[in-house]
Design a protein around this motif. Structure first.
Motif, PDB file in Angstrom:
ATOM      1  N   ALA A  70     -24.918   9.094  -8.975  1.00 57.24           N
ATOM      2  CA  ALA A  70     -25.618   9.156  -7.688  1.00 57.24           C
ATOM      3  C   ALA A  70     -24.623   9.593  -6.614  1.00 57.24           C
ATOM      4  O   ALA A  70     -23.669   8.874  -6.336  1.00 57.24           O
ATOM      5  CB  ALA A  70     -26.226   7.801  -7.327  1.00 57.24           C
ATOM      6  N   PRO A  71     -24.815  10.754  -6.023  1.00 53.15           N
ATOM      7  CA  PRO A  71     -23.865  11.244  -5.029  1.00 53.15           C
ATOM      8  C   PRO A  71     -24.009  10.515  -3.702  1.00 53.15           C
ATOM      9  O   PRO A  71     -25.008   9.824  -3.447  1.00 53.15           O
ATOM     10  CB  PRO A  71     -24.257  12.722  -4.874  1.00 53.15           C
ATOM     11  N   VAL A  72     -23.009  10.658  -2.847  1.00 56.70           N
ATOM     12  CA  VAL A  72     -23.092  10.130  -1.480  1.00 56.70           C
ATOM     13  C   VAL A  72     -24.239  10.821  -0.765  1.00 56.70           C
ATOM     14  O   VAL A  72     -24.419  12.035  -0.837  1.00 56.70           O
ATOM     15  CB  VAL A  72     -21.767  10.383  -0.725  1.00 56.70           C
ATOM     16  N   ARG A  73     -25.062  10.018  -0.076  1.00 51.96           N
ATOM     17  CA  ARG A  73     -26.165  10.557   0.711  1.00 51.96           C
ATOM     18  C   ARG A  73     -26.213   9.831   2.056  1.00 51.96           C
ATOM     19  O   ARG A  73     -26.008   8.609   2.118  1.00 51.96           O
ATOM     20  CB  ARG A  73     -27.504  10.394  -0.009  1.00 51.96           C
ATOM     21  N   PHE A  74     -26.528  10.583   3.106  1.00 47.88           N
ATOM     22  CA  PHE A  74     -26.715  10.010   4.432  1.00 47.88           C
ATOM     23  C   PHE A  74     -28.207  10.018   4.758  1.00 47.88           C
ATOM     24  O   PHE A  74     -28.857  11.062   4.703  1.00 47.88           O
ATOM     25  CB  PHE A  74     -25.944  10.821   5.482  1.00 47.88           C
ATOM     26  N   LEU A  75     -28.754   8.842   5.079  1.00 46.48           N
ATOM     27  CA  LEU A  75     -30.161   8.701   5.426  1.00 46.48           C
ATOM     28  C   LEU A  75     -30.284   8.378   6.905  1.00 46.48           C
ATOM     29  O   LEU A  75     -29.487   7.597   7.440  1.00 46.48           O
ATOM     30  CB  LEU A  75     -30.815   7.594   4.598  1.00 46.48           C
ATOM     31  N   LYS A 119     -31.438   1.062  11.222  1.00 50.76           N
ATOM     32  CA  LYS A 119     -30.300   1.953  11.411  1.00 50.76           C
ATOM     33  C   LYS A 119     -30.158   2.963  10.277  1.00 50.76           C
ATOM     34  O   LYS A 119     -30.618   2.741   9.154  1.00 50.76           O
ATOM     35  CB  LYS A 119     -29.013   1.134  11.519  1.00 50.76           C
ATOM     36  N   ALA A 120     -29.506   4.057  10.608  1.00 46.57           N
ATOM     37  CA  ALA A 120     -29.155   5.051   9.600  1.00 46.57           C
ATOM     38  C   ALA A 120     -28.126   4.461   8.639  1.00 46.57           C
ATOM     39  O   ALA A 120     -27.192   3.785   9.069  1.00 46.57           O
ATOM     40  CB  ALA A 120     -28.597   6.299  10.270  1.00 46.57           C
ATOM     41  N   VAL A 121     -28.302   4.707   7.351  1.00 48.13           N
ATOM     42  CA  VAL A 121     -27.375   4.183   6.338  1.00 48.13           C
ATOM     43  C   VAL A 121     -26.849   5.325   5.491  1.00 48.13           C
ATOM     44  O   VAL A 121     -27.433   6.409   5.438  1.00 48.13           O
ATOM     45  CB  VAL A 121     -28.038   3.126   5.427  1.00 48.13           C
ATOM     46  N   TYR A 122     -25.731   5.080   4.818  1.00 48.41           N
ATOM     47  CA  TYR A 122     -25.256   6.011   3.810  1.00 48.41           C
ATOM     48  C   TYR A 122     -25.211   5.293   2.468  1.00 48.41           C
ATOM     49  O   TYR A 122     -25.024   4.076   2.394  1.00 48.41           O
ATOM     50  CB  TYR A 122     -23.896   6.610   4.173  1.00 48.41           C
ATOM     51  N   LEU A 123     -25.430   6.057   1.414  1.00 55.91           N
ATOM     52  CA  LEU A 123     -25.462   5.523   0.059  1.00 55.91           C
ATOM     53  C   LEU A 123     -24.196   5.912  -0.676  1.00 55.91           C
ATOM     54  O   LEU A 123     -23.771   7.072  -0.634  1.00 55.91           O
ATOM     55  CB  LEU A 123     -26.670   6.067  -0.711  1.00 55.91           C
ATOM     56  N   VAL A 124     -23.597   4.942  -1.351  1.00 49.70           N
ATOM     57  CA  VAL A 124     -22.479   5.171  -2.263  1.00 49.70           C
ATOM     58  C   VAL A 124     -22.876   4.569  -3.604  1.00 49.70           C
ATOM     59  O   VAL A 124     -23.276   3.397  -3.670  1.00 49.70           O
ATOM     60  CB  VAL A 124     -21.178   4.537  -1.746  1.00 49.70           C
TER      61      VAL A 124
END
Length: 346
Positions: free
Chosen positions: A248-253, A286-291
């Motif tokens: 699962a790549p880094v993603r910004f939501l 809030k906006a989150v990022y996924l790792v």
């Protein structure tokens, strides 16, 4: 039995967050059954995270063509949806929206809706323009109650402009100009599972605002699964479930992203210990990022003159270089004329 990571990867695959979708903007919005659109910019960023080769003008053009519309939908909140889904699913939400409207007593809802339909037939209006007109017909009524009733009970779409994110701060609303052709609730459940599954009835209900879905789902031809707690989940038989070890790549939501709001049990993406850091007391998400598929922190863009900074607020230690490539791509999309930089919040 599905582990937490199995659920995470299955949902990310359907949300096009493992691999960006190859297609057009309307197709990816349809696949997601919409993106929350409380503010103009987040849907653009939500699509950017999911669609390969996406350009701002792609969504802008689709909104002006009314292939996509911004309207009150799931949970009585604004969403970006396809015009076809608006026509099919907006009528299903009428009972939910009526319940929300009844917070204000003493109004003849049918009369208010009829008046709004007549006034808006002459052309779109902002609610600051519409409320005084309604007060002329309902003297003594609370103007905010009149506006709220219309917003919930009259199927309206927001009118796009040439603003950067297609809508000004105060947008006009207009009649959709398309016939509403309600689909069955079973069709809505299938679409939800295709975008968010595997899931329990409580998840579908939390996302949609509808109630009483468990007996309906029990009677459908759906696959029955269990998570690691023994909770029964439903899914489409042919839906993707790539397994918990899929990369699962880094993603910004963005703020209010549909993935964060799509389940009653959000632990498949957001650990319970971090919920208070994402959902604020003033109802912002809030906006989150996924790792590695899970929310690892929040982010925001700070613009000052010709510089744009992506400010990262990790829940725990996150190496900045892990986020740099995707973060700089995000800044290039959101602030293309600025000098970009990333910074960890102290």
């Amino acid at each position: 039995m599905l582990t937490l990571r199995d659920l995470n990867r299955a949902t990310l695959a359907r949300q096009h967050l493992l691999e960006r979708h190859e297609g057009d903007v309307a197709d990816v919005v349809r696949r997601l059954v919409g993106l929350q659109a409380q503010e103009p910019r987040p849907p653009y960023l939500g699509v950017w995270s999911r669609l390969a080769g996406f350009a701002r003008d792609d969504l802008h053009t689709a909104l002006h063509a009314r292939t996509l519309v911004r309207a009150t939908m799931w949970r009585a909140t604004l969403h970006l949806v396809t015009a076809a889904d608006f026509a099919a699913f907006r009528p299903l939400l009428r009972p939910v929206l009526e319940v929300a409207a009844r917070r204000f007593e003493g109004l003849d809802f049918d009369a208010v809706v009829a008046a709004a339909d007549r006034l808006l037939a002459a052309g779109p209006m902002t609610f600051n323009e519409l409320r005084p007109r309604l007060l002329e017909e309902f003297p003594g009524a609370y103007d905010r109650a009149l506006g709220y009733t219309v917003r919930l009970l009259t199927p309206l779409i927001m009118v796009p402009t040439e603003d950067r994110w297609s809508f000004p701060r105060e947008s006009a609303f207009g009649l959709p100009g398309i016939p509403l052709e309600p689909a069955g609730v079973e069709r809505l459940i299938e679409r939800y599972l295709a975008a968010f599954g595997p899931a329990a009835p409580a998840d579908v209900q939390t996302w949609s605002g509808l109630r009483g879905l468990k007996p309906i789902m029990s009677g459908m031809d759906l696959e029955r699964l269990k998570d690691s707690t023994g909770r029964e989940l439903y899914d489409l038989p042919d839906a993707p479930r790539p397994g918990g070890e899929a990369p699962a790549p880094v993603r910004f939501l963005p703020d209010f992203d549909t993935l964060i709001l799509g389940h009653a049990d959000r632990t498949r993406v957001l650990a319970d210990e971090y919920k208070g850091l994402v959902a604020t007391k003033n109802l912002r998400v809030k906006a989150v990022y996924l790792v590695d598929g899970f929310a690892a922190g929040t982010w925001q863009i700070k613009r000052a003159g010709k510089r744009a900074k992506l400010l990262i607020s990790p829940f725990s230690s996150t190496p900045l270089d892990l986020l740099e490539e995707e973060g700089l791509r995000l800044l290039a999309f959101a602030e293309p004329d600025a000098v970009p930089s990333l910074e960890l919040e102290a």
